[in-house]
Design a protein around this motif. Structure first.
Motif, mmCIF file in Angstrom:
data_model
loop_
_atom_site.group_PDB
_atom_site.id
_atom_site.type_symbol
_atom_site.label_atom_id
_atom_site.label_comp_id
_atom_site.label_asym_id
_atom_site.label_seq_id
_atom_site.Cartn_x
_atom_site.Cartn_y
_atom_site.Cartn_z
ATOM 1 N N HIS A 134 -5.445 -0.323 6.313
ATOM 2 C CA HIS A 134 -5.940 0.927 6.875
ATOM 3 C C HIS A 134 -6.500 0.721 8.279
ATOM 4 C CE1 HIS A 134 -6.562 2.481 2.487
ATOM 5 N NE2 HIS A 134 -5.290 2.464 2.867
ATOM 6 N N ARG B 129 -14.824 5.147 2.658
ATOM 7 C CA ARG B 129 -14.500 4.335 1.492
ATOM 8 C C ARG B 129 -13.253 3.487 1.690
ATOM 9 N NH1 ARG B 129 -14.124 8.739 -3.100
ATOM 10 N NH2 ARG B 129 -12.894 9.669 -1.408
ATOM 11 N N ASN B 130 -12.294 3.953 2.479
ATOM 12 C CA ASN B 130 -10.997 3.290 2.577
ATOM 13 C C ASN B 130 -10.808 2.473 3.845
ATOM 14 O OD1 ASN B 130 -10.113 4.486 0.107
ATOM 15 N ND2 ASN B 130 -9.681 6.385 1.223
ATOM 16 N N LEU B 131 -11.680 2.651 4.821
ATOM 17 C CA LEU B 131 -11.437 1.967 6.096
ATOM 18 C C LEU B 131 -11.656 0.454 5.978
ATOM 19 C CD1 LEU B 131 -10.688 2.567 9.052
ATOM 20 C CD2 LEU B 131 -13.131 2.643 9.570
ATOM 21 N N ARG B 132 -12.360 0.000 4.952
ATOM 22 C CA ARG B 132 -12.632 -1.434 4.835
ATOM 23 C C ARG B 132 -11.375 -2.253 4.532
ATOM 24 N NH1 ARG B 132 -16.582 -1.319 -0.207
ATOM 25 N NH2 ARG B 132 -17.289 0.508 0.975
ATOM 26 N N GLU B 133 -10.306 -1.610 4.067
ATOM 27 C CA GLU B 133 -9.084 -2.332 3.747
ATOM 28 C C GLU B 133 -8.312 -2.631 5.036
ATOM 29 O OE1 GLU B 133 -6.847 -0.362 0.761
ATOM 30 O OE2 GLU B 133 -8.614 0.123 -0.464
ATOM 31 N N HIS C 170 0.839 -1.191 0.000
ATOM 32 C CA HIS C 170 0.000 0.000 0.000
ATOM 33 C C HIS C 170 0.880 1.249 0.000
ATOM 34 C CE1 HIS C 170 -3.612 -2.299 0.640
ATOM 35 N NE2 HIS C 170 -4.338 -1.195 0.752
ATOM 36 N N GLU D 211 0.437 5.442 1.050
ATOM 37 C CA GLU D 211 -0.431 6.366 1.782
ATOM 38 C C GLU D 211 0.121 7.788 1.697
ATOM 39 O OE1 GLU D 211 -3.146 5.184 2.827
ATOM 40 O OE2 GLU D 211 -2.683 3.043 2.715
ATOM 41 N N ASP E 30 -11.473 7.173 6.131
ATOM 42 C CA ASP E 30 -12.821 7.600 5.766
ATOM 43 C C ASP E 30 -13.663 6.386 5.385
ATOM 44 O OD1 ASP E 30 -11.945 6.858 3.287
ATOM 45 O OD2 ASP E 30 -11.839 8.887 2.469
ATOM 46 N N ASP F 230 -7.100 10.246 4.857
ATOM 47 C CA ASP F 230 -7.990 9.615 3.885
ATOM 48 C C ASP F 230 -8.168 8.132 4.138
ATOM 49 O OD1 ASP F 230 -8.237 12.053 2.682
ATOM 50 O OD2 ASP F 230 -6.792 11.656 1.085
ATOM 51 N N PHE F 231 -7.202 7.502 4.788
ATOM 52 C CA PHE F 231 -7.259 6.057 4.970
ATOM 53 C C PHE F 231 -8.305 5.648 6.001
ATOM 54 C CE2 PHE F 231 -4.044 7.902 7.679
ATOM 55 C CZ PHE F 231 -4.301 7.363 8.918
#
Length: 372
Positions: free
Chosen positions: A209, A202-206, A152, A154, A200, A197-198
């Motif tokens: 993150h 949309r991205n927290l599901r990864e 990843h 960031e 929010d 941003d990691f």
């Protein structure tokens, strides 16, 4: 024979229905389809809504609101406050309250501002009070490695910075700028991030993150309440109307356009101005004469002109007016100097439908009247 017709039709209809049901049962296949719906409710405007649910699922007390308000909700000694937004919008009173709370044992996470003029900080801003200077421009992305997960990167679009004091933890260097530092302040700590941003929705599901968010929230994790303060990411009203209310405003717009089309003045060639009323006696007399001439009644006009001439002749020469025929023409010729045959010709009525003869006789009468 007719009494068997109705039962036969009923049996035939039942047989058709049975065949249709069997075909449906044999060919029907149940399929499950999953569709991702757009966020609704708080998830549509709160970028930290997913983090809020994740923390509550882990057994923590979480409060989420749009602005920092110490008068309504004062954080506890071991609480955590996450500020998602531009820290330059905080008032001096809020900054003093935040720093005093951190020194008492709180954990504060704050992000650097984005956009134009990131270096335009006032001395009283939160980052200036924390002795953090911003680095204009965008640096390179930072690589994030989590065991068992894909590579990843960031903080690609964040604003880097440089602390003036030695941080407890840091990510970056003084040449390229830092993307994360943890500063000790009294009994508490302050984390400064180049971007969040990691975390929010949309991205927290990864998974990487989630691991990074858990490490950032570690200082007071499980000891106090989490306060998630965000700037509401509510779309403007025109965007909501355009996306979600088109079934209402589109027919209304068409009806309005149709009404305007009905009320619109038709565009065509320029119309002449309406004729104005005229009160000139001469124009009325001329129009009356033109009307009589078009209808072949020139004899009436000639008779009126001849009567006008004779009336003036009676005033100027009563003897000539009392005569008639050739004698009268000779008497008038002696007074006016015009030939007697022309005078006699002018006194007789013109030929019907002969415009030239009418004009000649009238012109001669006018000249005779002037010479009396």
């Amino acid at each position: 024979m007719s009494r068997w017709r109705t039962p036969a039709l009923v049996v035939l209809a039942l047989a058709c229905l049975g065949l249709l049901a069997g075909w449906w049962h044999r060919t029907y296949e149940r399929v499950t389809e999953t569709k991702v719906l757009p966020p609704a409710g708080e998830a549509a405007y709160n970028p930290l809504y997913a983090l809020k649910l994740a923390l509550r699922a882990d057994g923590l007390e979480v409060e989420s609101r749009q602005r920092l308000d110490f008068a309504r909700a004062l954080p506890g000694r071991r609480d955590t406050v996450l500020l998602l937004g531009d820290p330059r919008t905080l008032t001096a009173r809020d900054i003093d309250g935040l720093l005093a709370w951190v020194e008492a044992g709180g954990h504060l996470l704050v992000t650097t501002p984005r956009g134009q003029r990131v270096d335009a900080m006032r001395p009283g801003d939160l980052l200036a009070r924390l002795e953090v200077s911003l680095r204009p421009g965008r640096g390179e992305c930072e690589e994030l490695l989590v065991p068992g997960q894909e590579r990843h990167v960031e903080f690609c679009g964040g604003t880097r910075f440089a602390p003036q004091s030695n941080p407890v933890l840091s990510w970056g260097d003084f040449n390229a700028g830092f993307v994360f530092v943890r500063l000790a302040r009294g009994d508490g700590v302050v984390d400064v991030l180049a971007s969040a941003d990691f975390i929010d929705n949309r991205n927290l599901r990864e998974t990487p993150h989630l691991a990074l968010a858990r490490q950032l929230l570690a200082p007071n994790y499980g000891h106090g309440r989490m306060h998630l303060v965000y700037a509401a990411d509510m779309p403007p009203l025109w965007r909501l109307l355009l996306d979600r209310a088109w079934m209402a405003w589109l027919p209304l717009l068409l009806a309005l356009l149709a009404w305007l089309w009905m009320r619109l003045q038709r565009v065509g060639p320029a119309m002449p101005p309406p004729p104005q009323e005229r009160r000139s006696l001469l124009e009325h007399i001329q129009a009356s004469g033109e009307h009589l001439r078009r209808h072949g009644l020139t004899a009436l006009l000639h008779a009126a002109m001849r009567e006008n001439f004779l009336a003036r002749l009676r005033r100027r020469d009563p003897l000539a007016a009392a005569l008639g025929g050739v004698a009268q023409a000779e008497a008038i010729a002696a007074r006016t100097g015009l030939p007697a045959p022309e005078i006699e010709h002018a006194l007789r009525s013109p030929r019907p439908r002969d415009a030239g003869d009418f004009r000649l006789r009238v012109a001669r009468l006018v000249e005779m009247r002037k010479r009396l």
